[in-house]
Design a protein around this motif. Structure first.
Motif, mmCIF file in Angstrom:
data_model
loop_
_atom_site.group_PDB
_atom_site.id
_atom_site.type_symbol
_atom_site.label_atom_id
_atom_site.label_comp_id
_atom_site.label_asym_id
_atom_site.label_seq_id
_atom_site.Cartn_x
_atom_site.Cartn_y
_atom_site.Cartn_z
ATOM 1 N N GLN A 65 62.009 16.683 29.755
ATOM 2 C CA GLN A 65 61.460 16.353 31.071
ATOM 3 C C GLN A 65 60.766 15.001 31.067
ATOM 4 O O GLN A 65 60.855 14.258 32.049
ATOM 5 N N ILE A 66 60.073 14.672 29.972
ATOM 6 C CA ILE A 66 59.438 13.357 29.902
ATOM 7 C C ILE A 66 60.512 12.264 29.802
ATOM 8 O O ILE A 66 60.364 11.167 30.346
ATOM 9 N N THR A 67 61.637 12.575 29.127
ATOM 10 C CA THR A 67 62.752 11.632 29.053
ATOM 11 C C THR A 67 63.371 11.410 30.427
ATOM 12 O O THR A 67 63.646 10.274 30.828
ATOM 13 N N ASP A 68 63.589 12.505 31.169
ATOM 14 C CA ASP A 68 64.154 12.392 32.518
ATOM 15 C C ASP A 68 63.234 11.578 33.431
ATOM 16 O O ASP A 68 63.695 10.764 34.239
ATOM 17 N N LEU A 69 61.936 11.800 33.293
ATOM 18 C CA LEU A 69 60.969 11.062 34.113
ATOM 19 C C LEU A 69 60.996 9.576 33.767
ATOM 20 O O LEU A 69 60.942 8.711 34.655
ATOM 21 N N ALA A 70 61.072 9.271 32.476
ATOM 22 C CA ALA A 70 61.137 7.872 32.048
ATOM 23 C C ALA A 70 62.425 7.203 32.526
ATOM 24 O O ALA A 70 62.419 6.028 32.917
ATOM 25 N N MET A 71 63.530 7.941 32.516
ATOM 26 C CA MET A 71 64.799 7.395 33.003
ATOM 27 C C MET A 71 64.731 7.121 34.506
ATOM 28 O O MET A 71 65.325 6.165 35.000
ATOM 29 N N GLU A 72 64.006 7.964 35.226
ATOM 30 C CA GLU A 72 63.823 7.728 36.654
ATOM 31 C C GLU A 72 63.055 6.430 36.901
ATOM 32 O O GLU A 72 63.373 5.664 37.813
ATOM 33 N N VAL A 73 62.028 6.188 36.067
ATOM 34 C CA VAL A 73 61.289 4.935 36.167
ATOM 35 C C VAL A 73 62.191 3.759 35.793
ATOM 36 O O VAL A 73 62.189 2.716 36.459
ATOM 37 N N GLN A 74 62.990 3.944 34.727
ATOM 38 C CA GLN A 74 63.858 2.861 34.258
ATOM 39 C C GLN A 74 64.837 2.409 35.339
ATOM 40 O O GLN A 74 65.202 1.228 35.411
ATOM 41 N N SER A 75 65.267 3.333 36.205
ATOM 42 C CA SER A 75 66.224 2.986 37.251
ATOM 43 C C SER A 75 65.666 1.951 38.227
ATOM 44 O O SER A 75 66.434 1.278 38.919
ATOM 45 N N ASP A 76 64.340 1.794 38.292
ATOM 46 C CA ASP A 76 63.721 0.811 39.179
ATOM 47 C C ASP A 76 63.352 -0.472 38.447
ATOM 48 O O ASP A 76 62.837 -1.400 39.070
ATOM 49 N N PHE A 77 63.569 -0.518 37.134
ATOM 50 C CA PHE A 77 63.222 -1.697 36.337
ATOM 51 C C PHE A 77 64.487 -2.196 35.644
ATOM 52 O O PHE A 77 64.903 -1.644 34.623
ATOM 53 N N LYS A 78 65.085 -3.228 36.199
ATOM 54 C CA LYS A 78 66.372 -3.709 35.702
ATOM 55 C C LYS A 78 66.230 -4.719 34.565
ATOM 56 O O LYS A 78 67.129 -4.848 33.737
ATOM 57 N N GLN A 79 65.104 -5.438 34.516
ATOM 58 C CA GLN A 79 64.952 -6.519 33.558
ATOM 59 C C GLN A 79 64.033 -6.180 32.388
ATOM 60 O O GLN A 79 63.734 -7.042 31.574
ATOM 61 N N THR A 80 63.571 -4.958 32.316
ATOM 62 C CA THR A 80 62.675 -4.560 31.236
ATOM 63 C C THR A 80 62.995 -3.139 30.812
ATOM 64 O O THR A 80 63.719 -2.414 31.515
ATOM 65 N N ARG A 81 62.474 -2.740 29.671
ATOM 66 C CA ARG A 81 62.729 -1.394 29.162
ATOM 67 C C ARG A 81 61.444 -0.582 29.165
ATOM 68 O O ARG A 81 60.374 -1.071 28.818
ATOM 69 N N VAL A 82 61.586 0.676 29.549
ATOM 70 C CA VAL A 82 60.444 1.582 29.623
ATOM 71 C C VAL A 82 59.976 1.933 28.218
ATOM 72 O O VAL A 82 60.784 2.111 27.299
ATOM 73 N N VAL A 83 58.651 2.039 28.071
ATOM 74 C CA VAL A 83 58.040 2.379 26.785
ATOM 75 C C VAL A 83 57.368 3.751 26.908
ATOM 76 O O VAL A 83 56.708 4.041 27.905
ATOM 77 N N ILE A 84 57.559 4.594 25.886
ATOM 78 C CA ILE A 84 56.941 5.920 25.851
ATOM 79 C C ILE A 84 56.017 6.000 24.646
ATOM 80 O O ILE A 84 56.420 5.686 23.521
ATOM 81 N N THR A 85 54.788 6.415 24.886
ATOM 82 C CA THR A 85 53.809 6.602 23.816
ATOM 83 C C THR A 85 53.517 8.085 23.660
ATOM 84 O O THR A 85 53.296 8.791 24.644
ATOM 85 N N VAL A 86 53.515 8.537 22.407
ATOM 86 C CA VAL A 86 53.245 9.942 22.089
ATOM 87 C C VAL A 86 52.097 9.998 21.089
ATOM 88 O O VAL A 86 52.134 9.317 20.060
ATOM 89 N N LEU A 87 51.082 10.792 21.402
ATOM 90 C CA LEU A 87 50.004 11.049 20.454
ATOM 91 C C LEU A 87 50.177 12.448 19.922
ATOM 92 O O LEU A 87 49.995 13.437 20.633
ATOM 93 N N ALA A 88 50.576 12.524 18.650
ATOM 94 C CA ALA A 88 50.761 13.809 17.970
ATOM 95 C C ALA A 88 50.382 13.581 16.512
ATOM 96 O O ALA A 88 51.216 13.225 15.689
ATOM 97 N N GLY A 89 49.119 13.773 16.201
ATOM 98 C CA GLY A 89 48.611 13.397 14.884
ATOM 99 C C GLY A 89 48.291 11.917 14.874
ATOM 100 O O GLY A 89 47.141 11.508 14.835
#
Length: 345
Positions: free
Chosen positions: A139-163
Motif C-alpha cells: 500500500q505504501i508502494t501504491d501510494l508512492a507510485m500515485e505521487v510519482q505519476s505527478d512528478f515527471k522530472q524527479t523520483r519519489v523517495v521512501i524512508t523507512v524507520l525499522a531499527g
C-alpha cells in the motif's frame, strides 16, 4: 516541460567561474546568451542556440566579441535536468578546453501588487492530519507510485524507520529486502523544480505521533487538488479508534474528563472530589497506555498486513470495548463516592 528562462551557477574544469544564462524562444528553438565571469580571464559573453526535450538541454555558440590576447573557441554544452530542478552537464570548446557546470533556475512568478507594481511570489501549502492508520508495504508502494505519476522530472523517495533509518528511491524500495516485519515510520517525499523556480513538494508521513500529508506549490489549484487525491487514497486506511472521534475533534478521554467536571458539584466533600479527579485521570492514563501498547497510531507493516474481517475490525472493536469499560468504571467510581453504591462487607 518548458525550460526556465534565467539560470545562474558555476563552471568548472580548465576554466572556472560564475555563469549567468538567459534563454528565449520555444524549447525546440532556443536562443540566448551565456555570461561567463572567468576567474582568470574576466567576462566573456557567448551568443548561443539550442534545444530542450524536457530532460536534456543542448547548446552551442560563439563569443560575441574577442578578448585581447585570449583565444576563444566555439562552445558546446550538454546538460540534464536533475531531480532537484538543476541543470548539470559538461562543456567543451573547439580549442580543447572542457569541464562541467551546474545551473540553478532564477525565474520568478507571482501576482503584481497593484499599489507598488512589484511582482510578488506566491507559495501555497495544504496539509491534512489523519487519524490512526494501518498500512503495509504494498500500500505504501501504491501510494508512492500515485505521487510519482505527478512528478515527471524527479523520483519519489521512501524512508523507512525499522531499527535504523533507510532511505531509498521508489524503484529500489520495490525490490528491497527488510529483515523486520514492522516499521516505526514510513515517509514519502517528492520534490521537483518548476520553470518558475519554485519547487513543487509532496510529503506523506506515518508514525507513532502523527499521520499527515502536505503539498506545496506555486499553483494553489495543484496543491489543493493533490491533497484531495491523497486524502481519498489514505482515507480507507484509517482506523476508527474511540480515543478520537474525528468528526467532532475529541475522544473518550475528553468525554471522561468533561464528565468528571460536570459531576463534581454532586460531591459535597473535598476529599471525594479529589478522589474522583484522581480516579478519572488514572482511567484516562490507563486507556492511553493500552492504546499505545496494543493499538498503535500507525500500524506499519513491511510485509502484507493481516487480512480478513476479524483482523480488520478487531482493533476498532477493542478500542471501543476499552472505551465502554472505562466509562462504566468511571460511572461506578462517581456513584460510589456519592454514596449511592455502598460497599457490602
Amino acid at each position: 516541460m518548458v525550460i526556465g528562462k534565467k539560470w545562474a551557477g558555476k563552471l568548472y574544469g580548465t576554466n572556472t567561474g560564475n555563469v549567468y544564462a538567459t534563454l528565449e524562444g520555444n524549447d525546440t528553438d532556443l536562443t540566448g546568451r551565456i555570461h561567463l565571469n572567468d576567474l582568470e580571464y574576466g567576462l566573456v559573453v557567448y551568443a548561443v542556440t539550442g534545444a530542450f526535450d524536457g530532460q536534456r538541454l543542448s547548446l552551442e555558440g560563439e563569443p560575441e566579441k574577442p578578448l585581447a590576447d585570449v583565444e576563444l573557441g566555439k562552445l558546446e554544452a550538454q546538460a540534464v535536468l536533475n531531480p532537484r530542478g538543476e541543470l548539470e552537464g559538461e562543456w567543451t570548446t573547439s580549442i580543447g578546453s572542457a569541464g562541467t557546470f551546474v545551473l540553478f533556475s532564477h525565474d520568478r512568478i507571482g501576482g503584481v501588487d497593484e499599489e507598488s507594481g512589484v511582482k510578488q511570489e506566491q507559495l501555497h501549502t495544504a496539509r491534512h492530519n489523519f487519524g490512526a492508520v494501518a498500512i503495509d508495504r504494498q500500500q505504501i508502494t501504491d501510494l508512492a507510485m500515485e505521487v510519482q505519476s505527478d512528478f515527471k522530472q524527479t523520483r519519489v523517495v521512501i524512508t523507512v524507520l525499522a531499527g535504523t533509518e533507510k532511505t531509498r528511491l521508489l524503484d529500489d524500495f520495490k525490490s528491497a529486502t527488510f529483515k523486520d516485519e514492522r516499521a516505526t515510520i514510513f515517509k514519502i517525499f517528492a520534490r521537483e523544480r518548476q520553470p518558475s523556480g519554485i519547487d513543487r513538494i509532496v510529503v506523506i508521513e506515518f508514525g507513532p505521533e502523527v499521520n499527515f500529508a502536505m503539498t506545496q506549490c506555486a499553483d494553489e489549484a495543484w496543491a489543493l487538488g493533490m491533497l484531495e487525491k491523497l486524502k481519498n487514497s489514505i482515507g480507507p486506511l484509517e482506523r476508527k479508534y474511540a480515543t478520537s472521534f474525528r468528526r467532532f475533534g475529541f475522544g473518550i478521554n475528553q468525554l471522561l474528563f468533561v464528565g468528571a467536571i460536570v459531576y463534581l458539584p454532586s460531591l459535597t466533600e473535598l476529599p471525594f472530589r479529589v478522589a474522583l479527579m484522581v480516579g478519572i485521570l488514572g482511567i484516562i492514563g490507563f486507556v492511553t497506555w493500552v492504546h499505545r501498547r496494543f493499538l498503535p497510531f500507525a500500524a506499519l507493516f513491511l510485509v502484507s498486513k493481516p487480512k480478513g474481517i476479524i483482523a480488520k475490525s478487531f482493533p476498532s472493536a477493542l478500542s471501543w470495548f476499552i472505551a465502554v469499560s472505562a466509562a462504566v468504571v468511571a460511572t461506578f467510581l462517581a456513584r460510589f463516592l456519592e454514596g449511592l453504591i455502598p460497599i457490602v462487607p
